[in-house]
Scaffold this active site. Structure first.
Site, short mmCIF file in Angstrom:
data_model
loop_
_atom_site.label_atom_id
_atom_site.label_comp_id
_atom_site.label_asym_id
_atom_site.label_seq_id
_atom_site.Cartn_x
_atom_site.Cartn_y
_atom_site.Cartn_z
N GLU A 184 43.22 21.75 39.70
CA GLU A 184 42.35 23.08 38.47
C GLU A 184 43.36 23.07 37.45
O GLU A 184 43.41 22.46 36.01
CB GLU A 184 42.96 24.44 38.58
CG GLU A 184 41.42 25.54 40.03
CD GLU A 184 40.42 25.16 39.20
OE1 GLU A 184 40.06 25.09 38.14
OE2 GLU A 184 39.38 24.78 40.65
N ASN B 151 42.14 21.15 33.46
CA ASN B 151 42.61 21.99 32.62
C ASN B 151 43.43 21.44 31.32
O ASN B 151 42.81 21.50 30.29
CB ASN B 151 43.16 22.91 33.27
CG ASN B 151 42.17 24.51 33.20
OD1 ASN B 151 40.97 24.29 33.42
ND2 ASN B 151 42.89 25.38 33.25
N ARG C 190 32.45 25.54 32.25
CA ARG C 190 33.59 26.43 32.83
C ARG C 190 32.63 28.06 32.92
O ARG C 190 31.92 27.71 32.54
CB ARG C 190 34.31 25.76 32.21
CG ARG C 190 34.10 24.92 30.87
CD ARG C 190 34.38 23.80 32.43
NE ARG C 190 35.56 23.52 33.17
CZ ARG C 190 35.22 22.77 34.22
NH1 ARG C 190 34.62 21.31 34.35
NH2 ARG C 190 35.84 23.53 35.08
N1 LIG Z 1 45.97 22.88 29.55
C1 LIG Z 1 45.61 24.05 28.27
N2 LIG Z 1 45.12 23.74 27.04
C2 LIG Z 1 44.51 24.55 26.24
N3 LIG Z 1 43.91 25.39 26.76
C3 LIG Z 1 44.18 26.04 28.15
C4 LIG Z 1 44.33 25.09 28.95
N4 LIG Z 1 44.67 26.00 30.11
C5 LIG Z 1 43.34 26.25 30.08
N5 LIG Z 1 43.44 27.14 28.67
C6 LIG Z 1 42.68 28.02 28.23
O1 LIG Z 1 42.26 28.93 29.02
C7 LIG Z 1 41.13 29.24 29.97
C8 LIG Z 1 40.79 29.56 31.48
O2 LIG Z 1 40.91 28.54 31.65
P1 LIG Z 1 40.16 28.47 33.36
O3 LIG Z 1 40.71 27.42 33.78
O4 LIG Z 1 40.48 29.63 33.91
O5 LIG Z 1 39.05 28.78 32.75
P2 LIG Z 1 38.28 27.88 32.11
O6 LIG Z 1 38.70 26.13 32.42
O7 LIG Z 1 37.34 27.82 31.30
O8 LIG Z 1 36.70 26.98 33.84
P3 LIG Z 1 36.87 26.89 34.68
O9 LIG Z 1 38.74 26.23 35.31
O10 LIG Z 1 36.83 27.54 35.88
O11 LIG Z 1 36.07 25.51 34.66
C9 LIG Z 1 39.40 28.01 29.37
O12 LIG Z 1 38.66 28.27 28.89
C10 LIG Z 1 40.71 27.44 27.92
O13 LIG Z 1 40.44 28.06 27.06
MG LIG Z 2 40.12 25.57 33.98
#
Ligand SMILES: Nc1ncnc2c1ncn2[C@@H]1O[C@H](COP(=O)(O)OP(=O)(O)OP(=O)(O)O)[C@@H](O)[C@H]1O
Ligand SMILES: [Mg+2]
Lengths: 133, 140
Positions: free
Chosen positions: B48, B52, B106
């Protein structure tokens, strides 16, 4: 022996199938996606594209994702399954998962996806259930 | 005396490195003799965080993802760092089901999984500078 030849000599059936992330089968109007690799972000792209081509091209109603050949899934997999669910739900279609191991099952439970998709032991169980409805 | 052991990994921001990253961490943690479930927890959390960094941090473009894994007695400390775009509102980003990229399919579950599968999760981020996700897990 040049490199090309040496390579070919060592190629097994498994290596020939390298890069194949899933096998696709259609039973009636049900698409069976037999996953062969981890369902993560890297593999999600091609599985999504191949599925969608068949869903629209072959007039698919229901989808079964079989995890017998896949040990790992993360939130990217949830995205793939939710996305396909949204495609078939409007025509009264259903989505099921089969052959899930303990850790994939935990991801499904935690995500709440079992509220909208079905779980069966085997592909046969799911096909039977879908064809009866 | 504390038993410690540390591992550092730096990988290109490419989706094919996601499975590599989680396998490396799982392999490193194996010395603590974790259960299959504990290994699955760690693999999911690493996947995860690295995903991200690649999708959100670097917008699926080039960059480096740093991964550090430190063992101290029975605890595992994992840090995943990118020098990508950073997070404006960390609290909002960590809300269950919040995603800034619904068009990429996502669903906003990544942080929820990290939280559920690890014992501790901290996110440090600065807009335009990058993000570090710090996680901890006790191996029983
Ligand atoms: N490393 C990162 N850099 C920039 N923004 C981030 C980063 N990690 C997370 N985010 C932000 O946090 C939000 C939530 O992250 P999360 O992993 O919970 O959900 P997601 O990645 O959008 O969806 P999923 O993980 O279910 O595919 C993301 O949509 C993004 O906007
Ligand atoms: Mg994610």
């Amino acid at each position: 022996m040049d490199k090309q030849e040496r390579k070919r000599k060592n190629t097994t059936v498994m290596q020939l199938r390298e890069g194949v992330k899933a096998d696709f089968e259609i039973v009636n109007r049900c698409l069976v996606v037999k996953l062969l690799e981890d369902l993560d972000h890297h593999n999600a792209v091609s599985i999504r594209e191949q599925s969608d081509k068949l869903i629209t091209g072959k007039n698919i109603k229901d989808i079964i994702f079989d995890f017998t050949g896949s040990e790992f899934m993360d939130s990217s997999g949830i995205g793939v399954i939710m996305g396909r669910y949204k495609k078939v739900i409007f025509t009264g279609g259903k989505v099921a998962v089969t052959g899930v191991n303990h850790s994939v099952d935990r991801i499904f439970r935690l995500s709440g996806l079992y509220k909208i998709i079905h779980k069966f032991e085997t592909i046969d169980d799911a096909v039977k259930k879908f064809n009866n409805n | 005396m504390d038993y410690t052991n540390e591992m550092l990994l730096e990988i290109d921001s490419q989706s094919r490195n996601e499975s590599f990253a989680r396998m490396v961490v799982a392999g490193f943690v194996a010395q603590l003799d974790p259960t299959i479930e504990e290994i699955a927890d760690i693999k999911t959390a690493v996947s995860e965080a690295v995903t991200n960094a690649i999708i959100h941090g670097y917008n699926n473009g080039p960059g480096k993802v740093k991964l550090s894994c430190r063992i101290c007695n029975h605890e595992v400390f994992i840090e995943v760092t990118d020098t990508g775009k950073g997070i404006e509102d960390i609290e909002k980003a960590m809300e269950p089901l919040y995603t800034s990229r619904p068009e990429l399919e996502r669903s906003g579950m990544g942080f929820s999984f990290m939280e559920a599968f690890m014992d501790d999760l901290k996110v440090e981020s600065k807009l335009g500078e990058g993000t570090t996700v710090k996680m901890k897990k006790l191996i029983h």
